[in-house]
Design a protein around this motif. Structure first.
Motif, PDB file in Angstrom:
ATOM      1  N   SER A 180       1.032  13.053   2.594  1.00 42.35           N
ATOM      2  CA  SER A 180       2.179  12.236   2.764  1.00 42.35           C
ATOM      3  C   SER A 180       1.580  10.886   1.966  1.00 42.35           C
ATOM      4  O   SER A 180       0.901  10.147   2.231  1.00 42.35           O
ATOM      5  CB  SER A 180       2.371  11.926   4.204  1.00 42.35           C
ATOM      6  OG  SER A 180       3.305  11.064   4.380  1.00 42.35           O
ATOM      7  N   PHE A 181       2.610  10.477   1.097  1.00 38.44           N
ATOM      8  CA  PHE A 181       2.732   9.298   0.430  1.00 38.44           C
ATOM      9  C   PHE A 181       3.315   8.372   1.483  1.00 38.44           C
ATOM     10  O   PHE A 181       4.483   7.829   1.539  1.00 38.44           O
ATOM     11  CB  PHE A 181       3.503   9.219  -0.934  1.00 38.44           C
ATOM     12  CG  PHE A 181       2.687   9.680  -2.112  1.00 38.44           C
ATOM     13  CD1 PHE A 181       1.937   8.810  -2.718  1.00 38.44           C
ATOM     14  CD2 PHE A 181       2.960  10.924  -2.615  1.00 38.44           C
ATOM     15  CE1 PHE A 181       1.023   9.464  -3.804  1.00 38.44           C
ATOM     16  CE2 PHE A 181       2.128  11.625  -3.481  1.00 38.44           C
ATOM     17  CZ  PHE A 181       1.297  10.717  -4.247  1.00 38.44           C
ATOM     18  N   CYS A 182       2.680   7.786   2.203  1.00 32.73           N
ATOM     19  CA  CYS A 182       2.864   6.854   3.390  1.00 32.73           C
ATOM     20  C   CYS A 182       2.091   5.492   3.617  1.00 32.73           C
ATOM     21  O   CYS A 182       2.331   4.708   4.490  1.00 32.73           O
ATOM     22  CB  CYS A 182       2.754   7.594   4.873  1.00 32.73           C
ATOM     23  SG  CYS A 182       1.078   8.332   5.083  1.00 32.73           S
ATOM     24  N   MET A 183       1.468   5.057   2.446  1.00 30.20           N
ATOM     25  CA  MET A 183       0.543   3.897   2.573  1.00 30.20           C
ATOM     26  C   MET A 183       1.140   2.928   1.310  1.00 30.20           C
ATOM     27  O   MET A 183       0.919   3.329   0.181  1.00 30.20           O
ATOM     28  CB  MET A 183      -0.797   4.187   2.552  1.00 30.20           C
ATOM     29  CG  MET A 183      -1.481   4.686   3.643  1.00 30.20           C
ATOM     30  SD  MET A 183      -3.347   5.043   3.496  1.00 30.20           S
ATOM     31  CE  MET A 183      -3.803   3.359   3.354  1.00 30.20           C
ATOM     32  N   ASN A 184       1.505   1.838   1.884  1.00 32.26           N
ATOM     33  CA  ASN A 184       1.996   0.701   1.083  1.00 32.26           C
ATOM     34  C   ASN A 184       0.490   0.205   0.079  1.00 32.26           C
ATOM     35  O   ASN A 184      -0.488   0.116   0.723  1.00 32.26           O
ATOM     36  CB  ASN A 184       2.596  -0.277   1.282  1.00 32.26           C
ATOM     37  CG  ASN A 184       4.051  -0.020   1.964  1.00 32.26           C
ATOM     38  OD1 ASN A 184       4.650   0.651   1.277  1.00 32.26           O
ATOM     39  ND2 ASN A 184       4.249  -0.609   3.067  1.00 32.26           N
ATOM     40  N   MET A 185       0.430   0.188  -1.287  1.00 34.21           N
ATOM     41  CA  MET A 185      -0.508  -0.330  -2.054  1.00 34.21           C
ATOM     42  C   MET A 185       0.265  -1.681  -2.615  1.00 34.21           C
ATOM     43  O   MET A 185       0.712  -1.722  -3.593  1.00 34.21           O
ATOM     44  CB  MET A 185      -0.815   0.631  -3.213  1.00 34.21           C
ATOM     45  CG  MET A 185      -1.456   2.039  -2.488  1.00 34.21           C
ATOM     46  SD  MET A 185      -2.967   1.613  -1.414  1.00 34.21           S
ATOM     47  CE  MET A 185      -3.955   1.087  -2.805  1.00 34.21           C
TER      48      MET A 185
END
Length: 230
Positions: free
Chosen positions: A84-89
Protein backbone atom coordinates in the motif's frame (compact mmCIF):
# COMPACT_ATOMS: atom_id res chain seq x y z
CA UNK A 1 5.68 -16.53 -21.88
CA UNK A 2 6.14 -13.17 -23.58
CA UNK A 3 7.70 -10.44 -21.48
CA UNK A 4 5.22 -7.74 -20.53
CA UNK A 5 6.17 -4.28 -21.72
CA UNK A 6 5.87 -1.62 -19.04
CA UNK A 7 4.18 1.65 -19.95
CA UNK A 8 6.40 3.45 -17.45
CA UNK A 9 9.78 3.63 -19.19
CA UNK A 10 13.20 4.98 -18.15
CA UNK A 11 12.62 7.90 -20.54
CA UNK A 12 9.37 8.84 -18.79
CA UNK A 13 10.99 8.42 -15.38
CA UNK A 14 13.77 10.77 -16.46
CA UNK A 15 11.20 13.50 -17.12
CA UNK A 16 10.38 13.49 -13.39
CA UNK A 17 13.94 14.11 -12.22
CA UNK A 18 14.74 17.48 -10.64
CA UNK A 19 17.91 18.56 -8.89
CA UNK A 20 16.80 18.92 -5.28
CA UNK A 21 19.06 19.61 -2.31
CA UNK A 22 18.62 17.44 0.75
CA UNK A 23 16.80 19.50 3.37
CA UNK A 24 18.14 17.21 6.09
CA UNK A 25 16.26 15.73 9.06
CA UNK A 26 13.07 17.49 10.09
CA UNK A 27 14.04 19.63 13.12
CA UNK A 28 10.48 19.45 14.42
CA UNK A 29 10.36 15.63 14.41
CA UNK A 30 11.64 13.22 17.04
CA UNK A 31 14.27 10.79 15.76
CA UNK A 32 15.35 7.43 17.08
CA UNK A 33 18.75 7.35 18.79
CA UNK A 34 21.25 4.54 19.39
CA UNK A 35 19.45 3.33 22.50
CA UNK A 36 16.20 3.05 20.56
CA UNK A 37 17.87 0.94 17.87
CA UNK A 38 19.52 -1.25 20.51
CA UNK A 39 16.11 -1.87 22.07
CA UNK A 40 14.61 -2.84 18.71
CA UNK A 41 17.47 -5.24 18.06
CA UNK A 42 17.17 -6.75 21.54
CA UNK A 43 13.44 -7.32 21.04
CA UNK A 44 14.05 -9.05 17.73
CA UNK A 45 16.80 -11.22 19.18
CA UNK A 46 14.48 -12.33 21.97
CA UNK A 47 11.83 -13.30 19.44
CA UNK A 48 14.25 -14.92 17.01
CA UNK A 49 17.22 -16.63 18.70
CA UNK A 50 20.56 -16.97 16.95
CA UNK A 51 19.89 -20.66 16.42
CA UNK A 52 17.09 -19.86 13.95
CA UNK A 53 17.83 -18.51 10.45
CA UNK A 54 16.90 -14.87 9.94
CA UNK A 55 15.00 -14.02 6.78
CA UNK A 56 14.08 -10.54 5.58
CA UNK A 57 10.94 -10.05 3.47
CA UNK A 58 11.31 -7.53 0.65
CA UNK A 59 8.20 -6.24 -1.11
CA UNK A 60 9.41 -2.86 -2.47
CA UNK A 61 12.81 -1.21 -2.60
CA UNK A 62 14.38 -3.95 -0.47
CA UNK A 63 14.04 -6.24 -3.51
CA UNK A 64 16.34 -4.10 -5.65
CA UNK A 65 18.33 -2.45 -2.85
CA UNK A 66 18.37 -4.92 0.06
CA UNK A 67 21.07 -3.18 2.15
CA UNK A 68 22.13 -6.52 3.64
CA UNK A 69 24.45 -9.38 2.75
CA UNK A 70 22.38 -12.47 2.08
CA UNK A 71 23.24 -16.07 1.33
CA UNK A 72 19.93 -17.22 -0.15
CA UNK A 73 16.79 -15.70 -1.61
CA UNK A 74 13.45 -17.09 -2.66
CA UNK A 75 10.07 -15.85 -3.82
CA UNK A 76 7.65 -15.96 -0.90
CA UNK A 77 4.04 -15.10 -0.10
CA UNK A 78 2.75 -13.19 2.92
CA UNK A 79 -0.93 -13.85 3.56
CA UNK A 80 -2.95 -11.23 5.41
CA UNK A 81 -0.87 -8.31 4.11
CA UNK A 82 -0.77 -6.22 0.94
CA UNK A 83 1.38 -3.47 -0.59
CA UNK A 84 0.00 0.00 0.00
CA UNK A 85 1.26 3.47 -0.89
CA UNK A 86 0.38 4.83 2.53
CA UNK A 87 3.51 6.62 3.81
CA UNK A 88 4.10 10.32 3.22
CA UNK A 89 7.62 11.20 2.09
CA UNK A 90 8.79 14.76 2.72
CA UNK A 91 12.44 13.81 2.22
CA UNK A 92 14.31 11.29 0.04
CA UNK A 93 11.69 10.98 -2.74
CA UNK A 94 9.60 14.02 -1.93
CA UNK A 95 9.65 17.40 -0.22
CA UNK A 96 7.42 19.19 2.27
CA UNK A 97 6.05 21.26 -0.60
CA UNK A 98 5.40 18.21 -2.79
CA UNK A 99 5.25 15.06 -0.64
CA UNK A 100 5.92 11.70 -2.20
CA UNK A 101 4.62 8.29 -1.23
CA UNK A 102 6.33 5.11 -0.11
CA UNK A 103 4.92 1.61 0.18
CA UNK A 104 4.39 -0.35 3.36
CA UNK A 105 2.64 -3.59 4.17
CA UNK A 106 -0.91 -3.00 5.36
CA UNK A 107 -3.33 -5.56 6.74
CA UNK A 108 -5.56 -7.57 4.42
CA UNK A 109 -5.07 -9.49 1.19
CA UNK A 110 -1.76 -11.07 0.29
CA UNK A 111 1.63 -10.00 -1.01
CA UNK A 112 4.21 -11.90 -3.02
CA UNK A 113 7.78 -10.69 -2.62
CA UNK A 114 11.31 -11.94 -2.01
CA UNK A 115 12.70 -13.44 1.20
CA UNK A 116 16.43 -12.97 1.80
CA UNK A 117 18.31 -15.13 4.32
CA UNK A 118 20.99 -13.20 6.16
CA UNK A 119 24.41 -14.59 6.94
CA UNK A 120 24.64 -15.74 10.55
CA UNK A 121 27.97 -14.23 11.53
CA UNK A 122 27.18 -10.48 11.64
CA UNK A 123 23.45 -10.20 11.43
CA UNK A 124 23.05 -7.76 14.35
CA UNK A 125 25.40 -5.35 12.58
CA UNK A 126 23.48 -5.78 9.31
CA UNK A 127 20.14 -5.31 11.04
CA UNK A 128 21.46 -2.18 12.71
CA UNK A 129 22.18 -0.68 9.27
CA UNK A 130 18.82 -1.83 7.96
CA UNK A 131 16.86 -0.40 10.90
CA UNK A 132 18.61 2.94 10.57
CA UNK A 133 17.52 3.05 6.95
CA UNK A 134 13.92 1.95 7.44
CA UNK A 135 12.99 3.25 10.91
CA UNK A 136 13.90 6.85 11.72
CA UNK A 137 11.09 8.85 13.33
CA UNK A 138 9.04 8.62 16.53
CA UNK A 139 6.39 7.37 16.50
CA UNK A 140 7.67 5.20 13.68
CA UNK A 141 5.42 4.42 10.72
CA UNK A 142 7.43 1.31 9.87
CA UNK A 143 7.07 -1.39 12.52
CA UNK A 144 9.40 -4.43 12.44
CA UNK A 145 7.39 -7.63 12.67
CA UNK A 146 7.99 -11.33 12.16
CA UNK A 147 5.66 -12.79 9.53
CA UNK A 148 4.90 -16.34 8.47
CA UNK A 149 5.60 -16.78 4.74
CA UNK A 150 4.89 -19.53 2.26
CA UNK A 151 7.37 -20.53 -0.46
CA UNK A 152 7.89 -23.41 -2.86
CA UNK A 153 10.67 -24.65 -0.60
CA UNK A 154 8.39 -24.63 2.45
CA UNK A 155 7.19 -22.20 5.14
CA UNK A 156 9.49 -19.75 6.87
CA UNK A 157 9.44 -16.81 9.26
CA UNK A 158 10.80 -13.49 8.08
CA UNK A 159 11.29 -9.98 9.37
CA UNK A 160 9.13 -7.44 7.54
CA UNK A 161 8.30 -3.76 7.95
CA UNK A 162 4.56 -3.20 8.28
CA UNK A 163 2.65 0.04 8.63
CA UNK A 164 1.91 1.55 12.02
CA UNK A 165 -1.27 3.54 11.47
CA UNK A 166 -0.40 5.71 14.46
CA UNK A 167 2.97 6.53 12.92
CA UNK A 168 4.08 10.06 12.12
CA UNK A 169 4.12 9.65 8.34
CA UNK A 170 1.08 7.40 7.83
CA UNK A 171 -0.99 9.02 5.08
CA UNK A 172 -4.27 7.30 5.78
CA UNK A 173 -6.33 5.85 2.91
CA UNK A 174 -5.72 7.60 -0.43
CA UNK A 175 -7.76 7.15 -3.58
CA UNK A 176 -6.02 5.95 -6.71
CA UNK A 177 -6.05 9.34 -8.44
CA UNK A 178 -4.14 10.94 -5.55
CA UNK A 179 -1.59 8.14 -5.49
CA UNK A 180 -1.02 8.48 -9.24
CA UNK A 181 -0.66 12.26 -9.03
CA UNK A 182 1.88 12.13 -6.24
CA UNK A 183 3.94 9.37 -7.82
CA UNK A 184 3.98 11.27 -11.14
CA UNK A 185 4.99 14.62 -9.64
CA UNK A 186 7.06 14.03 -6.47
CA UNK A 187 10.85 14.09 -6.39
CA UNK A 188 13.52 14.39 -3.72
CA UNK A 189 17.29 14.22 -3.55
CA UNK A 190 17.18 10.39 -3.84
CA UNK A 191 14.93 10.42 -6.89
CA UNK A 192 11.28 10.51 -7.90
CA UNK A 193 8.19 8.56 -6.98
CA UNK A 194 8.02 7.36 -10.57
CA UNK A 195 11.56 5.98 -10.28
CA UNK A 196 10.59 4.08 -7.12
CA UNK A 197 7.52 2.61 -8.80
CA UNK A 198 9.42 1.74 -11.98
CA UNK A 199 12.19 -0.12 -10.18
CA UNK A 200 9.76 -1.99 -7.94
CA UNK A 201 7.57 -3.22 -10.82
CA UNK A 202 10.57 -4.00 -13.04
CA UNK A 203 12.29 -6.11 -10.41
CA UNK A 204 9.11 -7.91 -9.42
CA UNK A 205 8.46 -8.82 -13.06
CA UNK A 206 12.04 -10.04 -13.48
CA UNK A 207 11.42 -12.49 -10.64
CA UNK A 208 8.14 -13.65 -12.14
CA UNK A 209 5.96 -11.69 -9.70
CA UNK A 210 3.09 -9.87 -11.38
CA UNK A 211 1.31 -7.47 -9.05
CA UNK A 212 -1.83 -6.41 -10.91
CA UNK A 213 -2.38 -3.33 -8.76
CA UNK A 214 1.17 -2.03 -9.27
CA UNK A 215 0.95 -2.89 -12.98
CA UNK A 216 -2.14 -0.70 -13.28
CA UNK A 217 -0.45 2.08 -11.29
CA UNK A 218 2.62 2.13 -13.53
CA UNK A 219 0.37 2.52 -16.58
CA UNK A 220 -1.61 5.35 -15.00
CA UNK A 221 1.54 7.11 -13.78
CA UNK A 222 3.04 6.83 -17.28
CA UNK A 223 -0.08 8.41 -18.75
CA UNK A 224 0.01 11.23 -16.19
CA UNK A 225 3.71 11.97 -16.79
CA UNK A 226 3.05 12.10 -20.54
CA UNK A 227 0.17 14.54 -20.00
CA UNK A 228 2.26 16.77 -17.71
CA UNK A 229 5.45 16.62 -19.78
CA UNK A 230 4.47 16.00 -23.42
Amino acid sequence: MATRQMSLTPELVARCWREIADAGPDPEAMHLDDSDYDSLLDELQAELPDSEPLWLFGYGSLIWKPEIDYVEDRVALARGWHRSFCMNMTRWRGTKESPGLMMALDSGGQCKGVAFRLADDNRREQLGRLFRREVTLKPTSYRPRMLKLASEAGPLRALAFVINRNGLTYSGPLDEAKVVERLATSCGHWGSGADYLYNTVKNLEERGIHDRHLWRLQRLVAERITALNP
